[in-house]
Write a protein that holds these residues in place. Sequence first.
Motif, PDB file in Angstrom:
ATOM      1  N   PRO A  49       0.847  -1.198   0.000  1.00  0.00           N
ATOM      2  CA  PRO A  49       0.000   0.000   0.000  1.00  0.00           C
ATOM      3  C   PRO A  49       0.879   1.243   0.000  1.00  0.00           C
ATOM      4  N   ILE A  50       0.409   2.285  -0.647  1.00  0.00           N
ATOM      5  CA  ILE A  50       1.190   3.510  -0.741  1.00  0.00           C
ATOM      6  C   ILE A  50       0.862   4.380   0.466  1.00  0.00           C
ATOM      7  N   ARG A  51       1.844   4.500   1.336  1.00  0.00           N
ATOM      8  CA  ARG A  51       1.747   5.313   2.544  1.00  0.00           C
ATOM      9  C   ARG A  51       2.985   6.193   2.574  1.00  0.00           C
ATOM     10  N   VAL A  52       2.784   7.504   2.523  1.00  0.00           N
ATOM     11  CA  VAL A  52       3.900   8.447   2.450  1.00  0.00           C
ATOM     12  C   VAL A  52       3.755   9.477   3.565  1.00  0.00           C
ATOM     13  N   GLY A  81      -7.063   5.402  -2.581  1.00  0.00           N
ATOM     14  CA  GLY A  81      -6.550   4.318  -1.740  1.00  0.00           C
ATOM     15  C   GLY A  81      -5.158   4.594  -1.215  1.00  0.00           C
ATOM     16  N   ASP A  82      -4.398   5.463  -1.903  1.00  0.00           N
ATOM     17  CA  ASP A  82      -3.091   5.880  -1.405  1.00  0.00           C
ATOM     18  C   ASP A  82      -3.317   6.891  -0.280  1.00  0.00           C
ATOM     19  N   ARG A  83      -2.313   7.020   0.578  1.00  0.00           N
ATOM     20  CA  ARG A  83      -2.382   8.015   1.650  1.00  0.00           C
ATOM     21  C   ARG A  83      -1.061   8.758   1.753  1.00  0.00           C
ATOM     22  N   VAL A  84      -1.172  10.090   1.821  1.00  0.00           N
ATOM     23  CA  VAL A  84      -0.012  10.956   1.972  1.00  0.00           C
ATOM     24  C   VAL A  84      -0.286  11.884   3.153  1.00  0.00           C
ATOM     25  N   ALA A  85       0.528  11.767   4.198  1.00  0.00           N
ATOM     26  CA  ALA A  85       0.427  12.636   5.366  1.00  0.00           C
ATOM     27  C   ALA A  85       1.549  13.661   5.294  1.00  0.00           C
ATOM     28  N   TRP A 119      -2.801   7.966  11.206  1.00  0.00           N
ATOM     29  CA  TRP A 119      -3.727   8.104  10.080  1.00  0.00           C
ATOM     30  C   TRP A 119      -3.267   7.257   8.887  1.00  0.00           C
ATOM     31  N   LEU A 120      -1.973   7.263   8.612  1.00  0.00           N
ATOM     32  CA  LEU A 120      -1.460   6.499   7.482  1.00  0.00           C
ATOM     33  C   LEU A 120      -1.746   5.002   7.636  1.00  0.00           C
ATOM     34  N   MET A 121      -1.567   4.471   8.816  1.00  0.00           N
ATOM     35  CA  MET A 121      -1.679   3.035   9.025  1.00  0.00           C
ATOM     36  C   MET A 121      -3.094   2.555   9.356  1.00  0.00           C
TER      37      MET A 121
END
Length: 126
Positions: A49-52, A81-85, A119-121
């Motif tokens: 999963p894309i978590r940045v 579906g990707d998440r960028v914090a 939030w990312l996880m």
Amino acid sequence: MPPTYTIDEDHIPGIVCMMVEGFYDAETLARHFDDNAEFVSRWRARGKPIRVLIDANNLQPHTPVNQAFVMRSFERIYRPGDRVAIMVASSLVKMQMRRTHSFGEIIQFFVSEQSATTWLMAYDGQ
């Protein structure tokens, strides 16, 4: 402050960590997003999963032209579906960024790393 950035996929398991600081000229901004896209592409290929997590606490404001480039780059690289914090220096900056960097549920702004990581996880992208 000159523009610098780092990208690290080993600092927090399951999260690509970036640090951006200084005032970005167009060339550095383009290079940063090319590197960013490369990391995201590799993670997609591995089925991750894309978590940045981006530490932008010391990033200087972009010019309007560069701001438009940032938004186009986010649209090119990230998908639903990707998440960028993005961590910013204060609640005021967070509020301002939310107004100017709207990109659906993909991008959120935080003042603390702990809140950003939670939030990312907390979302599996489904």
